[in-house]
Design a protein around this motif. Structure first.
Motif, PDB file in Angstrom:
ATOM      1  N   VAL A  36      57.747   7.535  40.080  1.00 34.59           N
ATOM      2  CA  VAL A  36      57.382   6.117  40.215  1.00 34.59           C
ATOM      3  C   VAL A  36      57.514   5.673  41.664  1.00 34.59           C
ATOM      4  CG1 VAL A  36      58.101   3.777  39.599  1.00 34.59           C
ATOM      5  CG2 VAL A  36      57.905   5.525  37.834  1.00 34.59           C
ATOM      6  N   MET A  37      58.584   6.077  42.333  1.00 34.02           N
ATOM      7  CA  MET A  37      58.767   5.708  43.738  1.00 34.02           C
ATOM      8  C   MET A  37      57.677   6.323  44.626  1.00 34.02           C
ATOM      9  SD  MET A  37      61.154   3.560  44.022  1.00 34.02           S
ATOM     10  CE  MET A  37      61.330   3.586  45.786  1.00 34.02           C
ATOM     11  N   GLN A  38      57.289   7.552  44.362  1.00 31.25           N
ATOM     12  CA  GLN A  38      56.240   8.202  45.149  1.00 31.25           C
ATOM     13  C   GLN A  38      54.903   7.490  44.964  1.00 31.25           C
ATOM     14  OE1 GLN A  38      56.262  10.641  47.458  1.00 31.25           O
ATOM     15  NE2 GLN A  38      58.481  10.509  47.342  1.00 31.25           N
ATOM     16  N   VAL A  39      54.583   7.105  43.739  1.00 27.51           N
ATOM     17  CA  VAL A  39      53.322   6.394  43.483  1.00 27.51           C
ATOM     18  C   VAL A  39      53.341   5.037  44.182  1.00 27.51           C
ATOM     19  CG1 VAL A  39      51.949   5.281  41.681  1.00 27.51           C
ATOM     20  CG2 VAL A  39      52.803   7.604  41.348  1.00 27.51           C
ATOM     21  N   PHE A  40      54.464   4.339  44.110  1.00 31.47           N
ATOM     22  CA  PHE A  40      54.578   3.042  44.780  1.00 31.47           C
ATOM     23  C   PHE A  40      54.404   3.197  46.288  1.00 31.47           C
ATOM     24  CE2 PHE A  40      57.264   0.020  47.058  1.00 31.47           C
ATOM     25  CZ  PHE A  40      56.673  -1.170  46.662  1.00 31.47           C
ATOM     26  N   THR A  41      55.065   4.197  46.860  1.00 30.64           N
ATOM     27  CA  THR A  41      54.960   4.448  48.298  1.00 30.64           C
ATOM     28  C   THR A  41      53.532   4.810  48.686  1.00 30.64           C
ATOM     29  OG1 THR A  41      57.232   5.228  48.306  1.00 30.64           O
ATOM     30  CG2 THR A  41      55.901   5.789  50.215  1.00 30.64           C
ATOM     31  N   TYR A  42      52.874   5.627  47.872  1.00 32.92           N
ATOM     32  CA  TYR A  42      51.494   6.015  48.153  1.00 32.92           C
ATOM     33  C   TYR A  42      50.582   4.793  48.149  1.00 32.92           C
ATOM     34  CZ  TYR A  42      46.799   7.723  47.330  1.00 32.92           C
ATOM     35  OH  TYR A  42      45.452   7.924  47.396  1.00 32.92           O
ATOM     36  N   ARG A  43      50.723   3.952  47.142  1.00 33.50           N
ATOM     37  CA  ARG A  43      49.866   2.757  47.072  1.00 33.50           C
ATOM     38  C   ARG A  43      50.124   1.816  48.231  1.00 33.50           C
ATOM     39  NH1 ARG A  43      49.926   1.592  40.569  1.00 33.50           N
ATOM     40  NH2 ARG A  43      48.634   3.369  40.025  1.00 33.50           N
ATOM     41  N   HIS A  44      51.370   1.643  48.588  1.00 35.32           N
ATOM     42  CA  HIS A  44      51.702   0.783  49.723  1.00 35.32           C
ATOM     43  C   HIS A  44      51.098   1.337  51.011  1.00 35.32           C
ATOM     44  CE1 HIS A  44      54.291  -0.683  53.007  1.00 35.32           C
ATOM     45  NE2 HIS A  44      54.231  -1.810  52.330  1.00 35.32           N
ATOM     46  N   ASP A  45      51.259   2.637  51.235  1.00 36.42           N
ATOM     47  CA  ASP A  45      50.701   3.256  52.439  1.00 36.42           C
ATOM     48  C   ASP A  45      49.177   3.208  52.445  1.00 36.42           C
ATOM     49  OD1 ASP A  45      53.249   3.782  53.291  1.00 36.42           O
ATOM     50  OD2 ASP A  45      53.238   5.892  52.686  1.00 36.42           O
ATOM     51  N   PHE A  46      48.561   3.369  51.275  1.00 32.31           N
ATOM     52  CA  PHE A  46      47.101   3.324  51.198  1.00 32.31           C
ATOM     53  C   PHE A  46      46.588   1.922  51.522  1.00 32.31           C
ATOM     54  CE2 PHE A  46      43.042   2.946  48.946  1.00 32.31           C
ATOM     55  CZ  PHE A  46      42.389   4.019  49.501  1.00 32.31           C
ATOM     56  N   ARG A  47      47.274   0.884  51.013  1.00 30.17           N
ATOM     57  CA  ARG A  47      46.876  -0.485  51.347  1.00 30.17           C
ATOM     58  C   ARG A  47      47.009  -0.733  52.845  1.00 30.17           C
ATOM     59  NH1 ARG A  47      50.716  -3.389  48.390  1.00 30.17           N
ATOM     60  NH2 ARG A  47      50.834  -1.902  46.709  1.00 30.17           N
ATOM     61  N   GLU A  48      48.075  -0.247  53.439  1.00 34.17           N
ATOM     62  CA  GLU A  48      48.277  -0.413  54.878  1.00 34.17           C
ATOM     63  C   GLU A  48      47.202   0.340  55.667  1.00 34.17           C
ATOM     64  OE1 GLU A  48      51.835   0.287  58.129  1.00 34.17           O
ATOM     65  OE2 GLU A  48      52.269   0.408  55.994  1.00 34.17           O
ATOM     66  N   LEU A  49      46.864   1.546  55.225  1.00 31.21           N
ATOM     67  CA  LEU A  49      45.811   2.318  55.878  1.00 31.21           C
ATOM     68  C   LEU A  49      44.472   1.592  55.785  1.00 31.21           C
ATOM     69  CD1 LEU A  49      44.746   4.967  57.194  1.00 31.21           C
ATOM     70  CD2 LEU A  49      44.381   5.797  54.858  1.00 31.21           C
TER      71      LEU A  49
END
Length: 110
Positions: A36-49
């Motif tokens: 769950v933490m990895q998915v959250f981090t991925y989505r956050h980083d993708f939005r920032e990208l």
């Protein structure tokens, strides 16, 4: 006495099973939490990208407009320098300048 021996041998085996199951359940829960933490981090980083890519596109568009503007201003200076060097044009001195004025409307009616 046989009953005590059976319960004595069952209890350590039962405790080992409970301990192993408990460790496995904790490992599964920790693993699920990490996913769950990895998915959250991925989505956050993708939005920032995505926001950085949009900003990059906006800056590239502005850069293009600025380059065109610079070329426009450079062309004006280039035209002036070519007029002087190739066509031998110059600004006339005040003695050679003639000002022509149009007659006013009141003079035309007379």
């Amino acid at each position: 006495m046989k009953v005590e021996d059976i319960t004595a041998t069952v209890n350590p085996l039962f405790l080992k099973k409970i301990f192993v199951y408990g460790v496995l359940i904790i490992a599964i829960l920790v693993s699920a939490f990490m996913v769950v933490m990895q998915v959250f981090t991925y989505r956050h980083d993708f939005r920032e990208l995505s926001s950085h890519l949009r900003e990059k596109e906006d800056l590239n568009a502005e850069w293009g407009r600025l380059v065109i503007e610079q070329q426009t201003f450079g062309a004006t200076a280039q035209i002036g320098s070519r007029a002087v060097t190739q066509l031998r044009m110059y600004s006339p001195p005040a003695a050679q300048t003639v000002v022509i004025s149009l007659p006013s409307e009141t003079e035309q009616k007379k």
